[in-house]
Write a protein that holds these residues in place. Structure first.
Motif, PDB file in Angstrom:
ATOM      1  N   SER A  45      47.090  45.378  31.156  1.00  0.00           N
ATOM      2  CA  SER A  45      45.638  45.434  31.284  1.00  0.00           C
ATOM      3  C   SER A  45      44.777  44.641  30.283  1.00  0.00           C
ATOM      4  CB  SER A  45      45.619  46.501  30.052  1.00  0.00           C
ATOM      5  OG  SER A  45      45.848  47.758  31.920  1.00  0.00           O
ATOM      6  N   VAL A  46      44.966  44.170  29.339  1.00  0.00           N
ATOM      7  CA  VAL A  46      44.834  42.788  28.698  1.00  0.00           C
ATOM      8  C   VAL A  46      44.793  41.607  29.709  1.00  0.00           C
ATOM      9  CG1 VAL A  46      44.643  41.124  27.367  1.00  0.00           C
ATOM     10  CG2 VAL A  46      45.284  43.628  26.447  1.00  0.00           C
ATOM     11  N   ALA A  47      46.233  41.189  30.660  1.00  0.00           N
ATOM     12  CA  ALA A  47      46.427  39.765  31.542  1.00  0.00           C
ATOM     13  C   ALA A  47      45.300  40.607  32.873  1.00  0.00           C
ATOM     14  CB  ALA A  47      47.683  40.076  32.352  1.00  0.00           C
ATOM     15  N   HIS A  48      44.769  41.797  33.242  1.00  0.00           N
ATOM     16  CA  HIS A  48      43.731  41.600  34.266  1.00  0.00           C
ATOM     17  C   HIS A  48      42.844  41.153  33.806  1.00  0.00           C
ATOM     18  CE1 HIS A  48      44.261  43.585  38.019  1.00  0.00           C
ATOM     19  NE2 HIS A  48      43.296  44.521  37.986  1.00  0.00           N
ATOM     20  N   VAL A  49      41.895  41.888  32.186  1.00  0.00           N
ATOM     21  CA  VAL A  49      40.781  41.930  32.570  1.00  0.00           C
ATOM     22  C   VAL A  49      40.972  39.792  32.009  1.00  0.00           C
ATOM     23  CG1 VAL A  49      39.008  41.933  30.056  1.00  0.00           C
ATOM     24  CG2 VAL A  49      40.410  43.775  31.229  1.00  0.00           C
ATOM     25  N   PHE A  50      42.251  39.489  31.263  1.00  0.00           N
ATOM     26  CA  PHE A  50      41.501  38.132  30.692  1.00  0.00           C
ATOM     27  C   PHE A  50      41.817  37.326  32.416  1.00  0.00           C
ATOM     28  CE2 PHE A  50      44.343  34.948  27.519  1.00  0.00           C
ATOM     29  CZ  PHE A  50      43.456  33.855  28.325  1.00  0.00           C
ATOM     30  N   LYS A  51      42.709  37.555  33.390  1.00  0.00           N
ATOM     31  CA  LYS A  51      42.065  37.118  34.546  1.00  0.00           C
ATOM     32  C   LYS A  51      41.131  36.486  35.441  1.00  0.00           C
ATOM     33  CE  LYS A  51      44.374  34.760  38.445  1.00  0.00           C
ATOM     34  NZ  LYS A  51      43.454  34.716  39.693  1.00  0.00           N
ATOM     35  N   GLY A  52      40.304  38.485  35.254  1.00  0.00           N
ATOM     36  CA  GLY A  52      38.886  38.250  36.059  1.00  0.00           C
ATOM     37  C   GLY A  52      37.832  37.558  34.891  1.00  0.00           C
TER      38      GLY A  52
ATOM     39  N   ARG B 106      33.961  42.448  43.854  1.00  0.00           N
ATOM     40  CA  ARG B 106      34.660  40.769  43.598  1.00  0.00           C
ATOM     41  C   ARG B 106      34.657  40.278  45.370  1.00  0.00           C
ATOM     42  NH1 ARG B 106      39.000  37.668  39.976  1.00  0.00           N
ATOM     43  NH2 ARG B 106      39.435  35.538  41.286  1.00  0.00           N
ATOM     44  N   GLU B 107      34.477  39.090  46.160  1.00  0.00           N
ATOM     45  CA  GLU B 107      34.911  39.312  46.995  1.00  0.00           C
ATOM     46  C   GLU B 107      35.480  38.057  48.022  1.00  0.00           C
ATOM     47  OE1 GLU B 107      31.547  39.257  50.047  1.00  0.00           O
ATOM     48  OE2 GLU B 107      30.313  40.980  48.939  1.00  0.00           O
ATOM     49  N   GLN B 108      36.247  37.687  48.345  1.00  0.00           N
ATOM     50  CA  GLN B 108      36.704  36.422  48.403  1.00  0.00           C
ATOM     51  C   GLN B 108      35.779  35.719  48.724  1.00  0.00           C
ATOM     52  OE1 GLN B 108      40.031  37.515  51.291  1.00  0.00           O
ATOM     53  NE2 GLN B 108      41.141  38.741  50.545  1.00  0.00           N
ATOM     54  N   ARG B 109      36.196  34.350  48.151  1.00  0.00           N
ATOM     55  CA  ARG B 109      35.838  33.012  48.484  1.00  0.00           C
ATOM     56  C   ARG B 109      34.456  33.287  48.018  1.00  0.00           C
ATOM     57  NH1 ARG B 109      39.886  33.852  52.186  1.00  0.00           N
ATOM     58  NH2 ARG B 109      38.541  34.302  53.204  1.00  0.00           N
ATOM     59  N   ARG B 110      34.056  33.729  47.249  1.00  0.00           N
ATOM     60  CA  ARG B 110      32.959  33.780  46.439  1.00  0.00           C
ATOM     61  C   ARG B 110      33.101  34.008  45.024  1.00  0.00           C
ATOM     62  NH1 ARG B 110      28.291  38.444  48.884  1.00  0.00           N
ATOM     63  NH2 ARG B 110      27.299  37.407  46.714  1.00  0.00           N
ATOM     64  N   GLY B 111      31.488  33.166  44.474  1.00  0.00           N
ATOM     65  CA  GLY B 111      31.538  33.308  43.084  1.00  0.00           C
ATOM     66  C   GLY B 111      31.246  35.128  42.386  1.00  0.00           C
TER      67      GLY B 111
END
Length: 734
Positions: free
Chosen positions: A607-614, A636-641
């Motif tokens: 879960s740490v890695a999940h938050v870190f990556k986001g 979050r949507e694809q190809r959008r910040g």
């Protein structure tokens, strides 16, 4: 725009109405016409637009500010009464200065072009140092003909209090004047209603062709390829007879001081170049926000609204940076101990032992038009102070500082058990002492942040979930400090109190139907049964049962909380959820960072890695790779910040510290001073990092350089270099 037609300044206090629902609300009246850039040095900061101007375009809190007062409200460059064209503007990587490249538009006189566009290269170089804003205007003619033109700087000031700039209205103000001091100097003076005199001095070199109290004009002629420089220095409260330093001398001294200030902190290099940029920007921002105070360096909270001493922000930032540079914590602790409340003051929400929330140096604070001269309306700063003190001592073994801080720690614990628990039910609670204070006094301090499942706002003495966790951790750490000082009876009592608090918390806050902990208890002890990130911060304290910790963590990773960019402050589906709100559905990087530490505490490294990556992915879309104070909680949507929040501070200290905290949580970094050992507990790197190198990671008088490499779900550790006696190990169990 004609020079003479653009010199009037409209005070912000006349331009913006306050919001009735919430005092000290920060309004957003429209989009910024130009992007903004900020610089800071100690108690002075400046907000400029992308052209290097102040007050030339709408939508920004422009100005040169010192101690919560605006010392310059306008500084606009024009060529023959026309705005130049922007080529580009860039902050230096270390935030030591802003460089703006401009060129000329087509300049007409009497209906014909006398200077074609793009022949003049204009470079504005701006930096702050010791209460003065310095600017060099470099000009070069790239044409084949002589270039004749006028360059004018339009300037003005209102000496507005920062709260006026934010939108507060004042029925009365002090009196201001402006006058020429000679052919090269202008002085703005203001006597406030607090009887304080504030002055702004402008010095021009070489002397302008024409100078008035609102404009400086140079009549210039540049031969083909000729270059020339103009210099401007704007000083806050500098004695009239004292001239500012020469531009290049000041610039070199400023950069030298900035380099020296980072000596002694660990450095980090990774296999991901973009993450390296995130880390470099974060460290540069933290270094800029650091302010030299009589008690040590202190990270001011953020620019533009929070560039001052904030208790909670400083404590959490120091906690986040403790593994990288524990000297930050020492400065924060010593400063907050110095300003710890000694007496009861309802307007300041002060009581003996309470730790500062915020301090301000402007006119409105001095007159108590706002209660923030030294304001203590924070329910969590006191527990966080004790918590940080304990963690600092365990990180450094600095018992000399512990002895110095112990009276403040004891006073803080006395407040926690006394005024901080007004009904003596064992939980720390808050209710503002006067209507002028903050209605909510946890980190989510919006007026609508604490509410019940039906949306009704909580009332009465409110006990926040995460605050009880802070108190639990604070008492455990204080107990260990007491043992160091030879006070076993005190340690035994504090350990017993922490255990009792954990048991009572489980009983009072657990919501079986939600599978998580309540946001808070209201004044009637009714649970606010709402899914919020506050429960995630309870993980950070280590107070809760293992089985329930895993339930909380699993809930935080579900789509109603985790947007793909980070964990929302309020879960989607709750009645007040709004992804565009300040605290009711947005994403705060520091909140996620503390939750990540909690996830790591319970061994939930996936879960740490999940938050870190986001959050890393979010940072890649941000201007300058800089994580802001907060951003919107849309999915979050694809190809959008991610979607930005319009008035978020950037930089903000605890947001800037977040990448370091996420790395700490992923690697599981622990320090054992007694054994001279650094441990990595269950280290796991996210998928975007194959390698991390830590250099000059210090423990006492020793230090080490490490390389951590990812191999699938496992890591390998390599010690590159050691200095002194130090051990490094990996622990693969809780």
């Amino acid at each position: 725009m004609a020079a003479e037609a653009a010199t009037k300044i409209i005070p912000a206090s006349q331009a913006i109405e306050t919001v009735a629902e919430q005092a000290f609300y920060i309004p957003m009246t429209g989009p910024a016409a130009r992007p903004r850039r900020s610089l800071k040095h100690d108690d002075t900061f400046i907000v400029l637009d992308s052209h290097g101007d102040i007050g030339a375009s709408a939508g920004g809190p422009d100005g040169l500010f010192n101690h919560d007062t605006r010392y310059l409200a306008r500084l606009e460059l024009v060529l023959d009464d026309l705005q130049p064209l922007l080529l580009g503007s860039n902050l230096r990587d270390d935030n030591s200065g802003l460089t703006v490249d401009l060129t000329n538009p087509d300049i007409y006189r009497q209906g014909r072009i006398v200077l074609q566009k793009d022949l003049l290269h204009i470079v504005r170089t701006i930096f702050l140092w010791r209460g003065t804003a310095y600017q060099r205007i470099g000009l070069q003619n790239h044409g084949e003909q002589c270039a004749s033109f006028e360059l004018t700087l339009l300037f003005d000031n209102d000496f507005a209090d920062l709260f006026e700039v934010r939108g507060e209205r004042r029925p009365r103000r002090g009196t201001g004047t402006s006058r020429l001091l000679g052919p090269s100097d202008v002085l703005f003076e203001y006597r406030g209603l607090d009887d304080a005199e504030r002055t702004t001095g402008l010095h021009f070199d070489p002397r302008p062709t024409r100078l008035s109290v609102n404009a400086a004009t140079w009549q210039l002629e540049l031969d083909p390829h000729e270059a020339k420089s103009l210099f401007v220095a704007v000083s806050c409260n500098r004695p009239i007879a004292e001239k500012p330093a020469r531009f290049f001398r000041g610039l070199l001294a400023h950069r030298r001081e900035m380099r020296q200030s980072t000596n002694g902190a660990a450095s980090i290099e990774t296999s991901n170049n973009i993450f390296n940029e995130v880390l470099c920007q974060a460290m540069a921002d933290l270094n800029m926000l650091m302010t030299e105070t009589p008690q040590g360096r202190y990270p001011y909270a953020g620019i533009p609204w929070y560039s001052t001493t904030f208790g909670r922000d400083g404590l959490i930032t120091a906690l986040q940076m403790l593994w990288v540079d524990p000297r930050v914590a020492k400065g924060v602790l010593r400063r907050l101990a110095h300003f710890q409340a000694k007496a009861v003051d309802p307007l300041a929400d002060a009581a003996p032992g309470k730790i500062l929330h915020e301090m301000r140096g402007g006119e409105m604070a001095a007159l108590r038009e706002v209660p923030f001269s030294q304001y203590y309306g924070s329910v969590d700063s006191t527990a966080l102070f004790v918590l940080l003190a304990g963690r600092y001592v365990e990180r450094t073994g600095d018992e000399k500082t512990l002895v110095e801080l112990w009276p403040a720690i004891e006073a803080g614990l006395a407040w926690i058990d006394g005024p901080g628990d007004p009904d003596q039910d064992g939980f720390v609670e808050y209710q503002r002492a006067t209507e002028k204070g903050l209605a909510n006094q946890g980190w989510k301090d919006s007026f609508d942040a604490i509410f019940h499942a039906d949306g009704k706002l909580a009332e009465g003495n409110i006990a926040l979930a995460e605050v009880q966790g802070y108190v639990y951790a604070a008492k455990q750490l204080a107990a260990r400090c007491a043992l160091r000082l030879g006070k076993p009876d005190v340690a035994k009592r504090l350990e017993a109190e922490a255990k009792t608090l954990a048991e009572r918390f489980e009983e009072a806050f657990w919501c079986e139907e939600l599978g998580t902990y309540a946001l808070a208890l209201d004044g009637k002890k009714r649970r606010c049964e709402v899914r919020t990130s506050n429960a995630g911060q309870v993980l950070f304290s280590g107070m809760i049962r293992e089985d329930r910790a895993r339930l909380v963590a699993a809930d935080l990773m579900r789509p109603h909380f985790f947007s793909g960019w980070g964990i929302r402050t309020v879960a989607r589906g709750e009645v007040r959820y709004n992804p565009m709100s300040y605290h009711d559905g947005s994403i705060w990087p520091h909140d996620n960072a503390l939750i990540a530490l909690g996830l790591a505490h319970y061994g939930l490294k996936h879960s740490v890695a999940h938050v870190f990556k986001g959050l890393f992915d979010a940072a890649t879309y941000m201007d300058l790779r800089r994580l802001p104070e907060l951003f919107c909680g849309f999915r979050r949507e694809q190809r959008r910040g991610p979607t930005l929040y319009p008035v978020a501070c950037a930089p903000q200290a605890w947001a800037s510290a977040t990448p370091f905290t996420l790395l700490e949580a992923a690697l599981g970094i622990e320090f054992d001073v007694a054994r001279c050992e650094i441990r990595l507990r269950n280290p796991q790197l996210p998928t975007f990092l194959n390698e991390v190198i830590l250099r000059d990671l210090r423990l006492g008088e020793s230090s080490v350089d490490l390389r951590v490499s990812r191999h699938g779900h496992d890591v390998a550790l390599e010690v590159l270099r050691t200095r002194g006696q130090i051990q490094v190990s990996i622990v693969l169990a809780r």
